[in-house]
Design a protein around this motif. Structure first.
Motif, PDB file in Angstrom:
ATOM      1  N   UNK A 101       5.430  12.306   3.210  1.00 34.46           N
ATOM      2  CA  UNK A 101       6.957  12.265   2.575  1.00 34.46           C
ATOM      3  C   UNK A 101       7.353  10.945   2.922  1.00 34.46           C
ATOM      4  N   UNK A 102       7.945  10.185   1.742  1.00 39.71           N
ATOM      5  CA  UNK A 102       8.405   8.752   1.848  1.00 39.71           C
ATOM      6  C   UNK A 102       7.401   7.914   2.385  1.00 39.71           C
ATOM      7  N   UNK A 103       8.108   7.333   3.455  1.00 36.84           N
ATOM      8  CA  UNK A 103       6.850   6.308   4.311  1.00 36.84           C
ATOM      9  C   UNK A 103       6.477   6.937   5.825  1.00 36.84           C
ATOM     10  N   UNK A 104       6.556   8.176   5.577  1.00 39.83           N
ATOM     11  CA  UNK A 104       5.825   8.849   6.920  1.00 39.83           C
ATOM     12  C   UNK A 104       4.830   9.999   6.651  1.00 39.83           C
ATOM     13  N   UNK A 155       0.951  -1.346  -0.027  1.00 37.55           N
ATOM     14  CA  UNK A 155       0.028   0.033   0.044  1.00 37.55           C
ATOM     15  C   UNK A 155       1.176   1.305   0.053  1.00 37.55           C
ATOM     16  N   UNK A 156       0.646   2.191  -0.828  1.00 37.57           N
ATOM     17  CA  UNK A 156       1.263   3.363  -0.959  1.00 37.57           C
ATOM     18  C   UNK A 156       1.120   4.463   0.536  1.00 37.57           C
ATOM     19  N   UNK A 157       2.172   5.074   0.751  1.00 33.60           N
ATOM     20  CA  UNK A 157       1.912   5.691   2.100  1.00 33.60           C
ATOM     21  C   UNK A 157       0.873   6.951   2.107  1.00 33.60           C
ATOM     22  N   UNK A 158       0.394   7.651   0.917  1.00 36.50           N
ATOM     23  CA  UNK A 158      -0.423   8.386   0.864  1.00 36.50           C
ATOM     24  C   UNK A 158      -1.998   7.709   1.225  1.00 36.50           C
ATOM     25  N   UNK A 159      -2.052   6.589   0.685  1.00 35.60           N
ATOM     26  CA  UNK A 159      -3.502   5.802   1.144  1.00 35.60           C
ATOM     27  C   UNK A 159      -3.530   5.343   2.524  1.00 35.60           C
ATOM     28  N   UNK A 178       5.305  -1.769   4.653  1.00 39.10           N
ATOM     29  CA  UNK A 178       4.796  -1.910   2.956  1.00 39.10           C
ATOM     30  C   UNK A 178       3.383  -2.289   3.163  1.00 39.10           C
ATOM     31  N   UNK A 179       3.047  -2.845   4.202  1.00 37.81           N
ATOM     32  CA  UNK A 179       1.198  -3.236   4.171  1.00 37.81           C
ATOM     33  C   UNK A 179       0.583  -2.223   4.505  1.00 37.81           C
TER      34      UNK A 179
END
Length: 124
Positions: A75-78, A1-5, A106-107
């Motif tokens: 931003x990135x994973x945050x 899953x992307x970070x924004x979602x 990543x999940x």
């Protein structure tokens, strides 16, 4: 899953979960080994169960909260997400304003979160 979602799901679930005091819904957002720090000088809550216990404690004494979370800044994973809560504690109006910072795997589960918030009792 992307970070924004993941971040938007985090904000939406927290907003609904806090409004309805649904701790189970909120804890689905966290990995089993997640770490949450509430305020900079409190010890961290380590693991999903410790986070659930903290949330239960946080909701005790609140009634009829009105909760809003803003659109996450990612931003990135945050992500950083502001929140505001108008509620009643001990028959007194209370406003809580703060920000949560979350890092996602990543999940799309939160692996690390920290809050900074302030209360204004007697005002809404």
């Amino acid at each position: 899953m992307d970070t924004r979602t993941a971040a938007q799901r985090f904000a939406d679930t927290w907003q609904h979960g806090w409004t309805h005091h649904d701790v189970d819904a909120i804890t689905t957002l966290y990995s089993d080994d997640a770490v949450h720090t509430s305020m900079p000088f409190r010890p961290p809550h380590q693991g999903k169960q410790a986070i659930a216990d903290y949330i239960h404690w946080s909701f005790s004494g609140e009634s009829t909260p009105h909760v809003t979370f803003t659109t996450p800044l990612v931003d990135g994973d945050q992500a950083a997400i502001e929140f505001r809560v108008h509620t009643t504690e001990n028959d007194q109006p209370v406003t809580i304003a703060g920000c949560v910072f979350a890092r996602f795997n990543r999940d799309g589960l939160a692996v690390q979160t920290r809050d900074y918030w302030h209360t204004n009792q007697g005002h809404q």
